[in-house]
Scaffold this motif. Structure first.
Motif, PDB file in Angstrom:
ATOM      1  N   GLY A  58      43.574  38.901  33.083  1.00  0.00           N
ATOM      2  CA  GLY A  58      42.419  38.960  33.969  1.00  0.00           C
ATOM      3  C   GLY A  58      42.564  38.018  35.145  1.00  0.00           C
ATOM      4  N   SER A 189      33.203  36.116  25.450  1.00  0.00           N
ATOM      5  CA  SER A 189      33.131  37.302  26.313  1.00  0.00           C
ATOM      6  C   SER A 189      31.887  38.128  26.003  1.00  0.00           C
ATOM      7  CB  SER A 189      34.387  38.165  26.138  1.00  0.00           C
ATOM      8  OG  SER A 189      35.549  37.435  26.497  1.00  0.00           O
ATOM      9  N   VAL A 193      30.000  38.111  29.550  1.00  0.00           N
ATOM     10  CA  VAL A 193      30.234  39.325  30.344  1.00  0.00           C
ATOM     11  C   VAL A 193      28.922  40.061  30.629  1.00  0.00           C
ATOM     12  CG1 VAL A 193      31.340  41.593  30.371  1.00  0.00           C
ATOM     13  CG2 VAL A 193      32.647  39.576  29.663  1.00  0.00           C
ATOM     14  N   TYR A 250      38.949  35.496  34.947  1.00  0.00           N
ATOM     15  CA  TYR A 250      38.830  36.338  33.746  1.00  0.00           C
ATOM     16  C   TYR A 250      37.522  37.122  33.752  1.00  0.00           C
ATOM     17  CZ  TYR A 250      37.952  37.570  28.883  1.00  0.00           C
ATOM     18  OH  TYR A 250      37.647  38.251  27.732  1.00  0.00           O
ATOM     19  N   LEU A 251      36.412  36.447  34.017  1.00  0.00           N
ATOM     20  CA  LEU A 251      35.118  37.129  34.024  1.00  0.00           C
ATOM     21  C   LEU A 251      35.032  38.155  35.153  1.00  0.00           C
ATOM     22  CD1 LEU A 251      32.694  34.146  33.248  1.00  0.00           C
ATOM     23  CD2 LEU A 251      33.280  36.054  31.734  1.00  0.00           C
ATOM     24  N   ASN A 252      35.525  37.772  36.335  1.00  0.00           N
ATOM     25  CA  ASN A 252      35.482  38.701  37.466  1.00  0.00           C
ATOM     26  C   ASN A 252      36.305  39.953  37.203  1.00  0.00           C
ATOM     27  OD1 ASN A 252      33.754  37.276  39.060  1.00  0.00           O
ATOM     28  ND2 ASN A 252      35.300  36.383  40.370  1.00  0.00           N
ATOM     29  N   SER A 253      37.335  39.808  36.368  1.00  0.00           N
ATOM     30  CA  SER A 253      38.173  40.981  36.094  1.00  0.00           C
ATOM     31  C   SER A 253      37.354  42.104  35.456  1.00  0.00           C
ATOM     32  CB  SER A 253      39.354  40.599  35.193  1.00  0.00           C
ATOM     33  OG  SER A 253      38.921  40.229  33.892  1.00  0.00           O
ATOM     34  N   TYR A 254      36.278  41.757  34.719  1.00  0.00           N
ATOM     35  CA  TYR A 254      35.444  42.798  34.119  1.00  0.00           C
ATOM     36  C   TYR A 254      34.681  43.584  35.177  1.00  0.00           C
ATOM     37  CZ  TYR A 254      36.438  41.231  29.399  1.00  0.00           C
ATOM     38  OH  TYR A 254      37.080  40.943  28.218  1.00  0.00           O
ATOM     39  N   TYR A 257      37.319  45.917  36.424  1.00  0.00           N
ATOM     40  CA  TYR A 257      37.570  47.003  35.474  1.00  0.00           C
ATOM     41  C   TYR A 257      36.432  48.024  35.527  1.00  0.00           C
ATOM     42  CZ  TYR A 257      40.831  43.573  33.455  1.00  0.00           C
ATOM     43  OH  TYR A 257      41.822  42.657  33.269  1.00  0.00           O
ATOM     44  N   ALA A 258      35.189  47.518  35.637  1.00  0.00           N
ATOM     45  CA  ALA A 258      34.035  48.425  35.691  1.00  0.00           C
ATOM     46  C   ALA A 258      34.088  49.275  36.955  1.00  0.00           C
ATOM     47  CB  ALA A 258      32.738  47.623  35.644  1.00  0.00           C
ATOM     48  N   SER A 398      32.022  43.930  43.636  1.00  0.00           N
ATOM     49  CA  SER A 398      33.329  43.931  42.969  1.00  0.00           C
ATOM     50  C   SER A 398      34.428  43.518  43.938  1.00  0.00           C
ATOM     51  CB  SER A 398      33.624  45.321  42.401  1.00  0.00           C
ATOM     52  OG  SER A 398      32.654  45.698  41.465  1.00  0.00           O
TER      53      SER A 398
END
Length: 582
Positions: A58, A189, A193, A250-254, A257-258, A398
């Motif tokens: 991430g 997470s 998240v 790492y958190l921003n990667s979600y 992904y979304a 995003s």
């Protein structure tokens, strides 16, 4: 052509490349899962910190992505969708992903140090110094470009500002919970998240609009955000990596992904028709007169979506220091770049299916590429029954997450490089207690992380706030320098692989192509701005012309050193063969 079909072709090609070509590269390099990584052998709790593979994936993906895979394809779409799609797919597989994976491997095998240390191994201290100066210049450009784009998005969409700023504090809390209170990544997470997505709604309800809060103009609001963002960059560059940089990425990667999941679903279900031309010709008209040439502009404009030198600095600057096991080199180094290729294809389709080539040109003249991208995907989402305005706001948030993670990582990397420049330039010190104190005061000051970060931030502020003519050319300057940096990194990899008697051609062949395209682009940038300088004065293009000239000279010098080194290695190889025959 059907947009969903093009996307599926690209995804299938990327999947095949990961399971076939990346395994071949790993075998060529000799990736060893049993070999300890620098994160373990040199762990310091600040920069060298072993990370869970999902966290590291991430972090790396969020840090390398930025706005490059979005802005580049949108701008290059004027040349036609086919040319852009081919460069994204083949460039990503054979150039960009290989470039990132090899760089990460080399850095891990050199104690997590920058690619400059590998250059020192093959070209000596002069080669390392030249490369580090080029890296520093490129990093400052990347930082300035992305910071300016974040500031623009905060002004035009203040709800993004609220969510992004609150996300900083959430990331720090995540880092404390995982590393100090020993929460598992899984449970942390599950808690953080959902909160991250809740912040998206909170930003819409309470937008941080400086033009209304302080009653200032949009230009003044942008300047305020630039300063605020650089203050954040200073803090992010000097705090331990586990406290802010790693958890934020790492958190921003979600979010990313979304965005990908929504975008992919929308394209496949809606299956829109591509409306722009497949090929618009080898030249397209400029907005202010003149023409733009497909070669080399296509190959430097679509940078991060196909190949990016900035990725080498992330891989060897932060990622290699957090790699828990060498088996993660392939999914992180090669896999993240493939996912960025998917983002680039999605960005291309967002504008290619929204109107004709003429509409695209008119849109680019009126609004930023990121806005066009968000509107295009939001239009697809509307056909799925999702609120178009909310979808557009989420897409913009995003992208801002992409940008913010690249900005803070870039500042940290520039600080590393600046410290390494002064460490390399200082006279070699005798090892032992008290040796560091023997360095001159100016060297010790510039090796200090707070001083180095301050210098980086001040240069960024100068480029964005006090030099308007340069700021207008930042994207072109960044794109050209970025691809030249990739060329020099591939040169380094080629020489190292040749020296180690490994399959050096996997880096050498892409290097030749990248040198040709990026060198031509930098030279064109210099000539164009030199002409503006001569006609309209220094303020019109002087700084850009000088910057392009410096980058070009540094690159040529390093290439000459590389050719001389390759010639010496070939001579030694021939002599060894003759000796064996005797």
């Amino acid at each position: 052509m059907n947009g969903a079909l093009l996307l599926l072709i690209g995804c299938v090609a990327f999947a095949a490349a990961y399971f076939i070509y990346s395994k071949f590269i790993a075998k060529c390099l000799g990736v060893d899962p049993d070999r300890p990584t620098p994160a373990h052998t040199l762990g310091d709790g600040v920069d060298y910190v072993p990370a869970h593979p999902m966290v590291l994936y991430g972090h790396h993906f969020a840090a390398i992505a930025g706005a490059g895979p979005i802005v580049g394809p949108v701008l290059a779409a004027e040349f036609g969708w086919l040319a852009v799609a081919l460069w994204i797919i083949f460039g990503c597989i054979f150039v960009g992903s290989m470039h990132d994976m090899v760089t990460l491997f080399l850095s891990v095998r050199h104690e997590g140090k920058s690619i400059g240390s590998v250059i020192e191994d093959v070209l000596g201290r002069p080669g390392k110094m030249i490369f580090l100066m080029f890296c520093f210049s490129a990093l400052v450009l990347v930082m300035a470009v992305f910071t300016g784009q974040v500031a623009d998005s905060f002004v035009s969409n203040p709800e993004v500002a609220t969510s992004s700023l609150l996300g900083i504090f959430e990331a720090a809390l995540f880092g404390v919970c995982v590393y100090k209170f020993h929460w598992s990544v899984k449970w942390a997470s599950l808690v953080f998240v959902p909160v991250l997505f809740l912040l998206v709604w909170f930003g819409v309800v309470f937008p941080c609009d400086l033009t209304q809060i302080f009653g200032v103009s949009a230009a003044t609001a942008r300047t305020i955000w630039v300063v605020v963002l650089f203050v954040y960059c200073f803090v992010a560059s000097t705090l331990p990596v586990w406290l802010l940089l790693q958890p934020r990425d790492y958190l921003n990667s979600y979010l990313l992904y979304a965005m990908l999941a929504i975008g992919l679903t929308a394209v496949i279900v809606v299956h829109p028709t591509i409306q722009i031309d497949a090929f618009s010709g080898f030249t397209v008209p400029k907005a202010g007169g003149g023409v733009k040439y497909l070669f080399p502009l296509l190959f430097v404009t679509v940078a991060c979506g196909a190949c990016s030198g900035f990725h080498a600095l992330v891989a060897s600057g932060t990622t290699s220091k957090q790699l828990d096991n060498e088996r993660h080199i392939r999914p992180v180094g090669y896999g993240c770049m493939l996912l960025e290729g998917v983002v680039a294809l999605l960005a291309l389709l967002a504008v290619a299916c929204s109107g004709s080539t003429t509409d695209l040109g008119a849109g680019l003249a009126k609004m930023p590429p990121v806005k066009l991208f968000a509107q295009g995907l939001a239009a697809f989402c509307a056909k799925l029954g999702l609120p178009e305005k909310t979808s557009e706001s989420f897409m913009l948030l995003s992208v801002a997450a992409f940008l913010m993670t690249s900005v803070d990582a870039c500042t940290r990397l520039a600080r590393f490089v600046w410290q390494e420049i002064w460490s390399t330039s200082a006279a070699p010190q005798t090892k032992g207690e008290g040796s560091a104190a023997q360095a001159p005061l100016v060297v010790r000051l510039n090796q200090n992380m707070y001083v180095a970060t301050t210098i980086v931030v001040l240069i960024g502020i100068y480029l964005l706030v006090f030099n308007p003519s340069m700021s207008k050319n930042l994207w072109t300057m960044f794109a050209s320098a970025n691809q030249m940096l990739a060329s020099l990194t591939l040169l380094t990899a080629s020489l190292w692989l040749f020296k180690k008697h490994l399959r050096w051609w996997i880096a050498f062949l892409p290097m030749c192509f990248m040198i040709l395209t990026s060198g031509t682009a930098v030279l064109q940038l210099f000539l164009d701005n030199l002409d503006k300088w001569m006609k309209d004065g220094f303020a019109a293009g002087g700084v850009t012309a000088i910057g392009a000239a410096v980058l070009f000279c540094l690159a040529i010098t390093l290439l000459v050193l590389g050719v001389l080194k390759l010639r010496k290695l070939l001579q030694n190889a021939v002599l060894q063969k003759i000796a064996k025959k005797r």
